[in-house]
Every structure is written in structure tokens, then in C-alpha cells.
Design a protein around this motif. Structure first.
Motif, PDB file in Angstrom:
ATOM      1  N   ARG A  78     -13.652 -14.006  -7.290  1.00 38.29           N
ATOM      2  CA  ARG A  78     -14.673 -13.584  -6.324  1.00 38.29           C
ATOM      3  C   ARG A  78     -15.128 -12.145  -6.578  1.00 38.29           C
ATOM      4  O   ARG A  78     -15.034 -11.279  -5.687  1.00 38.29           O
ATOM      5  CB  ARG A  78     -14.169 -13.742  -4.894  1.00 38.29           C
ATOM      6  CG  ARG A  78     -13.825 -15.171  -4.525  1.00 38.29           C
ATOM      7  CD  ARG A  78     -13.428 -15.313  -3.078  1.00 38.29           C
ATOM      8  NE  ARG A  78     -14.534 -14.973  -2.183  1.00 38.29           N
ATOM      9  CZ  ARG A  78     -15.512 -15.804  -1.866  1.00 38.29           C
ATOM     10  NH1 ARG A  78     -15.551 -17.027  -2.373  1.00 38.29           N
ATOM     11  NH2 ARG A  78     -16.462 -15.413  -1.049  1.00 38.29           N
ATOM     12  N   PRO A  79     -15.650 -11.871  -7.776  1.00 37.26           N
ATOM     13  CA  PRO A  79     -16.127 -10.517  -8.070  1.00 37.26           C
ATOM     14  C   PRO A  79     -17.405 -10.204  -7.313  1.00 37.26           C
ATOM     15  O   PRO A  79     -18.140 -11.104  -6.903  1.00 37.26           O
ATOM     16  CB  PRO A  79     -16.384 -10.573  -9.584  1.00 37.26           C
ATOM     17  CG  PRO A  79     -16.771 -12.000  -9.824  1.00 37.26           C
ATOM     18  CD  PRO A  79     -15.893 -12.799  -8.894  1.00 37.26           C
ATOM     19  N   ASP A  80     -17.668  -8.929  -7.146  1.00 36.91           N
ATOM     20  CA  ASP A  80     -18.934  -8.517  -6.539  1.00 36.91           C
ATOM     21  C   ASP A  80     -20.098  -8.758  -7.497  1.00 36.91           C
ATOM     22  O   ASP A  80     -21.193  -9.140  -7.077  1.00 36.91           O
ATOM     23  CB  ASP A  80     -18.893  -7.029  -6.176  1.00 36.91           C
ATOM     24  CG  ASP A  80     -17.823  -6.701  -5.157  1.00 36.91           C
ATOM     25  OD1 ASP A  80     -17.719  -7.445  -4.165  1.00 36.91           O
ATOM     26  OD2 ASP A  80     -17.096  -5.713  -5.358  1.00 36.91           O
ATOM     27  N   VAL A  81     -19.841  -8.515  -8.787  1.00 38.46           N
ATOM     28  CA  VAL A  81     -20.899  -8.605  -9.796  1.00 38.46           C
ATOM     29  C   VAL A  81     -20.363  -9.305 -11.035  1.00 38.46           C
ATOM     30  O   VAL A  81     -19.203  -9.106 -11.424  1.00 38.46           O
ATOM     31  CB  VAL A  81     -21.411  -7.195 -10.196  1.00 38.46           C
ATOM     32  CG1 VAL A  81     -22.485  -7.294 -11.282  1.00 38.46           C
ATOM     33  CG2 VAL A  81     -21.947  -6.456  -8.974  1.00 38.46           C
ATOM     34  N   VAL A  82     -21.214 -10.127 -11.648  1.00 38.65           N
ATOM     35  CA  VAL A  82     -20.916 -10.704 -12.962  1.00 38.65           C
ATOM     36  C   VAL A  82     -21.896 -10.108 -13.959  1.00 38.65           C
ATOM     37  O   VAL A  82     -23.110 -10.185 -13.771  1.00 38.65           O
ATOM     38  CB  VAL A  82     -21.045 -12.236 -12.961  1.00 38.65           C
ATOM     39  CG1 VAL A  82     -20.781 -12.788 -14.371  1.00 38.65           C
ATOM     40  CG2 VAL A  82     -20.090 -12.867 -11.956  1.00 38.65           C
ATOM     41  N   LEU A  83     -21.360  -9.485 -15.015  1.00 39.56           N
ATOM     42  CA  LEU A  83     -22.177  -8.990 -16.122  1.00 39.56           C
ATOM     43  C   LEU A  83     -22.264 -10.138 -17.117  1.00 39.56           C
ATOM     44  O   LEU A  83     -21.283 -10.454 -17.796  1.00 39.56           O
ATOM     45  CB  LEU A  83     -21.526  -7.748 -16.731  1.00 39.56           C
ATOM     46  CG  LEU A  83     -22.360  -6.897 -17.676  1.00 39.56           C
ATOM     47  CD1 LEU A  83     -23.614  -6.371 -16.986  1.00 39.56           C
ATOM     48  CD2 LEU A  83     -21.525  -5.744 -18.215  1.00 39.56           C
TER      49      LEU A  83
END
Length: 248
Positions: A78-83
Motif C-alpha cells: 500500500r505505497p503512497d506512490v508507484v514509480l
């Protein structure tokens, strides 16, 4: 090549070197932004993790070698952002972005990371709901800032590059605007969004309050069925409301 905050990067075009952030810069205030890195090239992925993990306000929580792993890792971490790289095996970044945004009420923000700003895959990923894109050759401080800004709910736009990308694509959203029934003011706000102006800048341009602009932007997103303002700008170009070369 992944740039660092101190080493020199290859000289890009003016548009490619500086993204337009549609809002105030987000500094490392409050909890760190959790980040998942998805790239099929192990050297690139490792380099990104090494450089980004030491940046203030960023916590790298995982890596993925393809789109399937990206979706699976995002579910668990559950990351805030996916690069998100776009050209990956098994499941590319476009489909991975689409799946991430479809399966959760609070999906991670997606920042596409790419080698070339004129990649058709990038436009497709933005249409799928990615919040913006960055180039792999940018200094790490700019990639870091993009991650922070997107985590804060804003978007990263390269208007010139976006105009070039969309100009080379067939019109897929030509019916979106007529069906949306945007008001004249909403169309005007969308045109200004397409130039990369932030909400405060739009408010100043139109001589209206910031809250009024936020209301118009919200209405535009709702009526277009856009995932975010970047997606709305893609629709604006693809529908013909905004044409390549438009500067406001």
C-alpha cells in the motif's frame, strides 16, 4: 542513466528538463512518502532505489520487475506512490496503472518514469490515470520532488511534450467533451489547465477566487470522468478542444 543531485545530466530540451507542477511544491513535511519502484531493468531499478532511499521524506518500501509484480506489491505494501516504468514484460505499466486505480478506493498515485518524453506508452498511461511522468535522465532531486508533489495530490505536467505526444495519436476522446456538457467557464479553466497552470495561477488569470477555480476543476474532472487533472488535459488535447501549439 539515472541522474544524481550533483552529477551532470545529459542536456534535455527545455520542456523535458523542467516539469510544471500544478500546485505548490511539497516538501518533506509530515510522514514520509512511501514509494514502490517498478522497472524491468535491474540496474535502473537498483539505482533508483539507492538514490531515492536517502532522500528526505521518501521511504522506498519495495521493488517490482514487471507490471504483475507492481500490482501484487502495491496490494500488500500500500505505497503512497508507484514509480512506474511503462515498457515491462508480462504486464506493461499502462495496464498495471489501470488495474491499480480500478481495484481500490484509495489507490496509490502513479508517476510514469520513461526514457523518452515522446513515447506513446506515456500518453496511454496518463489516459489510464497516471498523475504525471518524469524522465530517467533527470537529476534525482527532480524525480524526488515529482514523487512528493504527486503524493500531495497534485500533478506533474510537461505541456510541450504532452502536446507532441497527443498530436501524433488518433483522436480517441472526440465525444468526451460534447457528452460532458462543460460550461464556457469550465472549458476555459480546462484550457488553462492544459498549459500547466496551477489553481492559484488560473485564479489570477481569470480574476476569480481560488475556491471558485477548485470548484470548476472538480466539475471538469467529474464531467469528463477523468482520473485526475493530467487525464483531463489529455482528453482536452485528444478531443480537439486544445490543439498542439496552444499556449493559453
Amino acid at each position: 542513466m539515472i541522474g544524481s543531485g550533483t552529477s551532470a545530466a545529459p542536456t534535455p530540451s527545455p520542456d523535458a528538463s523542467t516539469a510544471i507542477v500544478t500546485g505548490a511544491a511539497a516538501g518533506p513535511v509530515g510522514p514520509p512518502v512511501t514509494l514502490l519502484i517498478a522497472d524491468d531493468d535491474e540496474v535502473t531499478r537498483s539505482g533508483l532505489r539507492t538514490l531515492l532511499a536517502v532522500q528526505p521524506g521518501i521511504t522506498v518500501v519495495g521493488e517490482a520487475a514487471d507490471g504483475v509484480e507492481a500490482v501484487e506489491q502495491a496490494r500488500g505494501l500500500r505505497p503512497d506512490v508507484v514509480l512506474m516504468d511503462v515498457r515491462m514484460p508480462r504486464c506493461n505499466g499502462i495496464e498495471a496503472t489501470r488495474r491499480l486505480l480500478a481495484e481500490s478506493d484509495e489507490p496509490p498515485k502513479v508517476v510514469v518514469i520513461t526514457t523518452f518524453e515522446n513515447d506513446d506508452y506515456v500518453t496511454a498511461a496518463l489516459s489510464a490515470g497516471a498523475s504525471g511522468f518524469v524522465l530517467k535522465r533527470l537529476p534525482v532531486r527532480q524525480i524526488t520532488e515529482a514523487v512528493r508533489v504527486v503524493a500531495a495530490g497534485e500533478a506533474i505536467l510537461f505541456p510541450t511534450a504532452l502536446r507532441r505526444m497527443v498530436a501524433a495519436r488518433p483522436l480517441h476522446s472526440s465525444k468526451a467533451l460534447p457528452k460532458a456538457s462543460l460550461t464556457g467557464r469550465e472549458e476555459g479553466v480546462l484550457r488553462l489547465m492544459a498549459t500547466g497552470l496551477s489553481n492559484p495561477e488560473i485564479a489570477q488569470s481569470l480574476t476569480v477566487s481560488l475556491e471558485t477555480v477548485k470548484t470548476h476543476v472538480g466539475n471538469v474532472l467529474t464531467k469528463l470522468g477523468a482520473q485526475n487533472r493530467t487525464h483531463a488535459v489529455v482528453i482536452a488535447y485528444e478531443s480537439g478542444l486544445v490543439v498542439p501549439g496552444f499556449t493559453g
